[in-house]
Design an enzyme around this catalytic site. Structure first.
Site, PDB file in Angstrom:
ATOM      1  N   ASP A  36       0.856  -1.181   0.000  1.00  0.00           N
ATOM      2  CA  ASP A  36       0.000   0.000   0.000  1.00  0.00           C
ATOM      3  C   ASP A  36       0.890   1.228   0.000  1.00  0.00           C
ATOM      4  O   ASP A  36       2.088   1.140   0.302  1.00  0.00           O
ATOM      5  CB  ASP A  36      -0.917   0.001   1.237  1.00  0.00           C
ATOM      6  CG  ASP A  36      -2.138   0.896   1.054  1.00  0.00           C
ATOM      7  OD1 ASP A  36      -3.191   0.372   0.632  1.00  0.00           O
ATOM      8  OD2 ASP A  36      -2.044   2.116   1.307  1.00  0.00           O
ATOM      9  N   ASN A  89      -3.524  -5.957  -7.880  1.00  0.00           N
ATOM     10  CA  ASN A  89      -4.807  -5.348  -7.542  1.00  0.00           C
ATOM     11  C   ASN A  89      -4.750  -3.834  -7.426  1.00  0.00           C
ATOM     12  O   ASN A  89      -5.782  -3.170  -7.503  1.00  0.00           O
ATOM     13  CB  ASN A  89      -5.299  -5.957  -6.221  1.00  0.00           C
ATOM     14  CG  ASN A  89      -6.521  -5.255  -5.677  1.00  0.00           C
ATOM     15  OD1 ASN A  89      -7.631  -5.450  -6.165  1.00  0.00           O
ATOM     16  ND2 ASN A  89      -6.324  -4.412  -4.653  1.00  0.00           N
ATOM     17  N   TYR A 155      -9.455   4.441 -17.055  1.00  0.00           N
ATOM     18  CA  TYR A 155      -9.652   3.179 -16.338  1.00  0.00           C
ATOM     19  C   TYR A 155     -10.042   2.052 -17.305  1.00  0.00           C
ATOM     20  O   TYR A 155      -9.543   0.926 -17.200  1.00  0.00           O
ATOM     21  CB  TYR A 155     -10.734   3.389 -15.285  1.00  0.00           C
ATOM     22  CG  TYR A 155     -11.002   2.225 -14.370  1.00  0.00           C
ATOM     23  CD1 TYR A 155     -10.071   1.832 -13.414  1.00  0.00           C
ATOM     24  CD2 TYR A 155     -12.214   1.537 -14.429  1.00  0.00           C
ATOM     25  CE1 TYR A 155     -10.327   0.784 -12.551  1.00  0.00           C
ATOM     26  CE2 TYR A 155     -12.482   0.487 -13.576  1.00  0.00           C
ATOM     27  CZ  TYR A 155     -11.544   0.107 -12.638  1.00  0.00           C
ATOM     28  OH  TYR A 155     -11.816  -0.935 -11.792  1.00  0.00           O
ATOM     29  N   LYS A 159      -7.840  -1.358 -17.831  1.00  0.00           N
ATOM     30  CA  LYS A 159      -8.384  -2.673 -17.513  1.00  0.00           C
ATOM     31  C   LYS A 159      -8.522  -3.559 -18.760  1.00  0.00           C
ATOM     32  O   LYS A 159      -8.318  -4.774 -18.683  1.00  0.00           O
ATOM     33  CB  LYS A 159      -9.732  -2.524 -16.813  1.00  0.00           C
ATOM     34  CG  LYS A 159      -9.623  -1.954 -15.401  1.00  0.00           C
ATOM     35  CD  LYS A 159      -8.715  -2.789 -14.511  1.00  0.00           C
ATOM     36  CE  LYS A 159      -8.796  -2.396 -13.054  1.00  0.00           C
ATOM     37  NZ  LYS A 159      -7.872  -3.188 -12.201  1.00  0.00           N
TER      38      LYS A 159
END
Length: 313
Positions: A36, A89, A155, A159
């Site tokens: 993170d 992720n 985005y 993706k």
């Protein structure tokens, strides 16, 4: 436990979907590298996994650069002795319609989602191949990358690109015994919380209650834990023969997405000139044009946001 002795990296795993994936991998026996950009959040995630009886370590770094990817792999090897699983992720959003989207909005999202997946996968595969490990690469996609979504040029591009890379990696990594798959999660997140359509489902989840069946079953929309089982399965030895696939998970639903295929095919001797298309495209393809965007079922009356507001008043 199916992943005992395995070591996993999960990028963007301090909270939300990433943390759910990391916790499930740990529950199945894997040691996990948490990642993170917030040290406090990453540390809390490690403590959560350790409280569950698992093993974890944190790497605080924004993914995207080769340096960050190397840092993640080195942490897995240094702390736990090896690497077997990579789950990419990490992601950010900078939603704006095309004319309002800046270069920075576009570049930031592409760097974290697309480049971050590329650099981490490249580093992990290098380690797998060098050490003769039949590793697992699980890249997180999105319905937006499959169907498009208003205000998400950056985005959607990232993706969709991730799924394209996974198909290519499945070919390149096959000889090394490494699998690469994409997962399309449909779950309650900080983003879906802001969409009125999903409000009743997200509110139920936040209260610790089961989501209404309409969301879980008809829409395939659920919790982060509904996706975690698929992540652990694809990371396991049982999934050794599954690669190059795009698999959706959400609520009660599991989906295997097709690769893009021609919806209709026609031939004309000599090819298709402008006038040929003017005269023939409509009759041949007009009723076969493909839809764009997600198409949601109408909400039952009792699940509509207006109904909830009326009850409060």
């Amino acid at each position: 436990m199916s992943l005992t002795g395995k070591v996993a990296i999960v990028t963007g795993s301090g909270r939300g979907l990433g943390l759910a994936y990391a916790r499930e991998l740990a529950r199945q026996g894997a040691a996990v590298v948490i990642n993170d950009v917030d040290a406090e959040v990453a540390g809390e995630a490690v403590r959560t996994i350790e409280a569950d009886g698992g093993r974890a370590v944190a790497v605080v770094a924004p993914v995207g650069s080769t340096e960050a990817a190397k840092q993640l792999v080195e942490a897995a090897v240094t702390e736990f002795g090896r690497l077997d699983i990579l789950v990419t992720n990490a992601g950010i959003l900078r939603d704006k319609s095309l004319l309002k989207m800046t270069d920075e909005d576009f570049d930031l999202v592409i760097n974290v989602h697309l480049r971050g997946t590329f650099t981490c996968a490249r580093e992990a595969f290098g380690y797998f191949k060098e050490n003769g490990i039949g590793g697992r690469i699980i890249a997180i996609g999105s319905p937006t990358g499959q169907r498009g979504n208003f205000g998400q040029t950056n985005y959607a591009a990232a993706k969709a690109g991730i799924v394209g890379m996974v198909r290519t990696w499945a070919l390149e990594m096959k000889k090394a015994g490494v699998t690469a798959n994409a997962v399309i999660p449909v779950a309650a997140t900080a983003m879906t919380k802001t969409i009125p359509y999903f409000r009743k489902a997200v509110e139920a989840d936040e209260r610790g209650e089961a989501m209404p069946r309409f969301f879980r079953h008809e829409l395939g929309f659920g919790t982060a834990d509904d996706v975690s089982g698929l992540i652990a399965f694809l990371a396991s030895d049982e999934a050794a023969g599954i690669t190059g696939q795009t698999i959706g998970a959400g609520g009660d639903r599991l989906q295997l997405w097709t690769h893009p295929e021609a919806a209709a095919t026609e031939y004309r001797e000599g090819g298709w000139g402008y006038q040929d298309l003017v005269e023939n495209f409509g009759p041949l393809f007009g009723d076969k044009l493909q839809s764009v965007g997600e198409e949601f079922l109408p909400l039952p009356e009792e699940l509509q946001p207006e109904a909830a507001a009326a009850q409060v008043r």
